[in-house]
Design a protein around this motif. Structure first.
Motif, PDB file in Angstrom:
ATOM      1  N   THR A  30      12.500  26.312  -2.979  1.00  0.00           N
ATOM      2  CA  THR A  30      13.210  27.258  -2.329  1.00  0.00           C
ATOM      3  C   THR A  30      13.621  27.663  -1.498  1.00  0.00           C
ATOM      4  O   THR A  30      12.235  27.744  -0.947  1.00  0.00           O
ATOM      5  CB  THR A  30      13.945  27.955  -3.393  1.00  0.00           C
ATOM      6  OG1 THR A  30      12.851  29.249  -3.437  1.00  0.00           O
ATOM      7  CG2 THR A  30      14.067  27.382  -5.260  1.00  0.00           C
ATOM      8  N   CYS A  63       9.842  24.892 -17.857  1.00  0.00           N
ATOM      9  CA  CYS A  63      10.389  23.922 -17.882  1.00  0.00           C
ATOM     10  C   CYS A  63       9.702  22.525 -17.411  1.00  0.00           C
ATOM     11  O   CYS A  63       9.439  21.270 -18.452  1.00  0.00           O
ATOM     12  CB  CYS A  63      12.056  23.259 -17.036  1.00  0.00           C
ATOM     13  SG  CYS A  63      13.094  23.807 -17.976  1.00  0.00           S
ATOM     14  N   ASN A  83      17.227  14.330 -15.319  1.00  0.00           N
ATOM     15  CA  ASN A  83      18.626  15.214 -14.750  1.00  0.00           C
ATOM     16  C   ASN A  83      18.489  16.812 -15.269  1.00  0.00           C
ATOM     17  O   ASN A  83      17.930  16.291 -16.751  1.00  0.00           O
ATOM     18  CB  ASN A  83      19.658  15.068 -14.459  1.00  0.00           C
ATOM     19  CG  ASN A  83      21.015  14.454 -15.464  1.00  0.00           C
ATOM     20  OD1 ASN A  83      20.477  15.336 -17.399  1.00  0.00           O
ATOM     21  ND2 ASN A  83      21.222  12.840 -15.836  1.00  0.00           N
ATOM     22  N   ILE A  84      19.053  17.589 -15.103  1.00  0.00           N
ATOM     23  CA  ILE A  84      18.730  18.675 -15.761  1.00  0.00           C
ATOM     24  C   ILE A  84      19.231  18.752 -17.637  1.00  0.00           C
ATOM     25  O   ILE A  84      18.490  19.550 -17.970  1.00  0.00           O
ATOM     26  CB  ILE A  84      19.952  20.379 -15.086  1.00  0.00           C
ATOM     27  CG1 ILE A  84      19.263  21.495 -15.920  1.00  0.00           C
ATOM     28  CG2 ILE A  84      21.149  20.048 -15.466  1.00  0.00           C
ATOM     29  CD1 ILE A  84      19.795  22.208 -14.852  1.00  0.00           C
ATOM     30  N   VAL A  98      20.452  27.486 -14.269  1.00  0.00           N
ATOM     31  CA  VAL A  98      19.971  26.447 -13.733  1.00  0.00           C
ATOM     32  C   VAL A  98      19.351  26.331 -11.904  1.00  0.00           C
ATOM     33  O   VAL A  98      19.404  25.156 -12.467  1.00  0.00           O
ATOM     34  CB  VAL A  98      22.021  26.373 -13.162  1.00  0.00           C
ATOM     35  CG1 VAL A  98      22.046  24.848 -12.109  1.00  0.00           C
ATOM     36  CG2 VAL A  98      22.358  26.096 -14.894  1.00  0.00           C
ATOM     37  N   ASN A  99      19.020  26.895 -11.305  1.00  0.00           N
ATOM     38  CA  ASN A  99      18.831  26.967 -10.090  1.00  0.00           C
ATOM     39  C   ASN A  99      17.525  26.872 -10.338  1.00  0.00           C
ATOM     40  O   ASN A  99      16.575  26.089 -10.120  1.00  0.00           O
ATOM     41  CB  ASN A  99      19.253  27.652  -8.923  1.00  0.00           C
ATOM     42  CG  ASN A  99      20.200  27.627  -8.315  1.00  0.00           C
ATOM     43  OD1 ASN A  99      20.790  26.973  -8.536  1.00  0.00           O
ATOM     44  ND2 ASN A  99      20.789  28.657  -7.522  1.00  0.00           N
ATOM     45  N   CYS A 100      16.735  27.964 -10.806  1.00  0.00           N
ATOM     46  CA  CYS A 100      15.743  27.726 -11.765  1.00  0.00           C
ATOM     47  C   CYS A 100      15.016  26.126 -12.563  1.00  0.00           C
ATOM     48  O   CYS A 100      13.704  25.782 -11.996  1.00  0.00           O
ATOM     49  CB  CYS A 100      15.064  28.795 -12.535  1.00  0.00           C
ATOM     50  SG  CYS A 100      15.446  30.725 -12.040  1.00  0.00           S
ATOM     51  N   ILE A 101      15.753  25.832 -13.029  1.00  0.00           N
ATOM     52  CA  ILE A 101      15.638  24.315 -13.685  1.00  0.00           C
ATOM     53  C   ILE A 101      15.486  23.208 -12.568  1.00  0.00           C
ATOM     54  O   ILE A 101      15.218  22.472 -12.613  1.00  0.00           O
ATOM     55  CB  ILE A 101      15.946  24.663 -15.211  1.00  0.00           C
ATOM     56  CG1 ILE A 101      15.981  25.203 -16.166  1.00  0.00           C
ATOM     57  CG2 ILE A 101      15.954  22.669 -15.825  1.00  0.00           C
ATOM     58  CD1 ILE A 101      17.577  25.695 -17.281  1.00  0.00           C
ATOM     59  N   LEU A 102      17.363  23.663 -12.145  1.00  0.00           N
ATOM     60  CA  LEU A 102      16.955  22.543 -11.120  1.00  0.00           C
ATOM     61  C   LEU A 102      16.201  22.295 -10.077  1.00  0.00           C
ATOM     62  O   LEU A 102      15.291  21.426  -9.553  1.00  0.00           O
ATOM     63  CB  LEU A 102      18.128  21.867 -10.146  1.00  0.00           C
ATOM     64  CG  LEU A 102      19.637  22.242 -11.245  1.00  0.00           C
ATOM     65  CD1 LEU A 102      20.897  23.017  -9.959  1.00  0.00           C
ATOM     66  CD2 LEU A 102      19.883  20.735 -11.419  1.00  0.00           C
ATOM     67  N   VAL A 105      13.509  19.990 -11.544  1.00  0.00           N
ATOM     68  CA  VAL A 105      14.506  18.594 -11.410  1.00  0.00           C
ATOM     69  C   VAL A 105      13.749  17.431 -10.750  1.00  0.00           C
ATOM     70  O   VAL A 105      14.044  17.113 -10.706  1.00  0.00           O
ATOM     71  CB  VAL A 105      15.378  18.901 -12.236  1.00  0.00           C
ATOM     72  CG1 VAL A 105      16.685  17.533 -11.858  1.00  0.00           C
ATOM     73  CG2 VAL A 105      15.556  19.116 -13.563  1.00  0.00           C
ATOM     74  N   ASN A 106      14.436  19.007  -9.174  1.00  0.00           N
ATOM     75  CA  ASN A 106      14.557  18.088  -7.840  1.00  0.00           C
ATOM     76  C   ASN A 106      12.326  17.773  -7.596  1.00  0.00           C
ATOM     77  O   ASN A 106      12.517  16.862  -6.881  1.00  0.00           O
ATOM     78  CB  ASN A 106      14.984  19.063  -6.854  1.00  0.00           C
ATOM     79  CG  ASN A 106      16.579  19.333  -6.999  1.00  0.00           C
ATOM     80  OD1 ASN A 106      16.955  18.592  -7.701  1.00  0.00           O
ATOM     81  ND2 ASN A 106      16.820  19.772  -6.282  1.00  0.00           N
ATOM     82  N   ASN A 109      12.366  14.487  -9.675  1.00  0.00           N
ATOM     83  CA  ASN A 109      13.045  13.347  -8.880  1.00  0.00           C
ATOM     84  C   ASN A 109      12.458  12.993  -7.706  1.00  0.00           C
ATOM     85  O   ASN A 109      12.349  12.257  -7.592  1.00  0.00           O
ATOM     86  CB  ASN A 109      14.317  13.696  -8.964  1.00  0.00           C
ATOM     87  CG  ASN A 109      14.713  13.473 -10.160  1.00  0.00           C
ATOM     88  OD1 ASN A 109      14.940  12.425 -10.980  1.00  0.00           O
ATOM     89  ND2 ASN A 109      16.161  14.602 -10.717  1.00  0.00           N
TER      90      ASN A 109
END
Length: 118
Positions: A30, A63, A83-84, A98-102, A105-106, A109
């Motif tokens: 981030t 996560c 995906n999430i 959501v941003n923490c989990i994304l 995920v990113n 990926n």
């Protein structure tokens, strides 16, 4: 209040660390400096090991741990469209996390895309 599974994986995260000679490394960060790095070891199409490093909120740590534990031994192709929504099998996703989990995920990926592009 955090879901029980998030508390468990935050307090005692599984598979933290690095892998020597990983098949793939995925990263995400981030602007504020939180980051996730995933190390995948894939043999004969199966995920044989996953390790990670996280500097982030409890949801990011949990996560990463949940994914690492649930993905080892599975076919890497099972995660082609990762995906999430994967985490909705484990807990209800709070909108403010959501941003923490994304971030997780990113990073996953990023590692998977390198595997699939070979």
């Amino acid at each position: 209040m955090y879901p029980k599974i998030v508390i468990e994986h935050f307090m005692k995260p599984k598979n933290v660390g690095r892998i020597k000679e990983p098949t793939s490394i995925g990263r995400a960060q981030t602007e504020e400096g939180a980051y996730v790095i995933f190390y995948f070891k894939v043999q004969d199409g199966q995920i044989s090991d996953i390790k990670y490093q996280v500097d982030g909120c409890p949801y990011a740590i949990a996560c990463a741990s949940i994914f690492s534990e649930s993905a080892i031994g599975k076919d890497v192709k099972d995660f082609r469209n990762f995906n999430i929504g994967y985490f909705e099998h484990f807990f209800q996703i709070p909108q403010d996390k959501v941003n923490c989990i994304l971030l997780v995920v990113n990073a996953i990926n990023d590692a998977l895309n390198k595997i699939f592009s070979h």
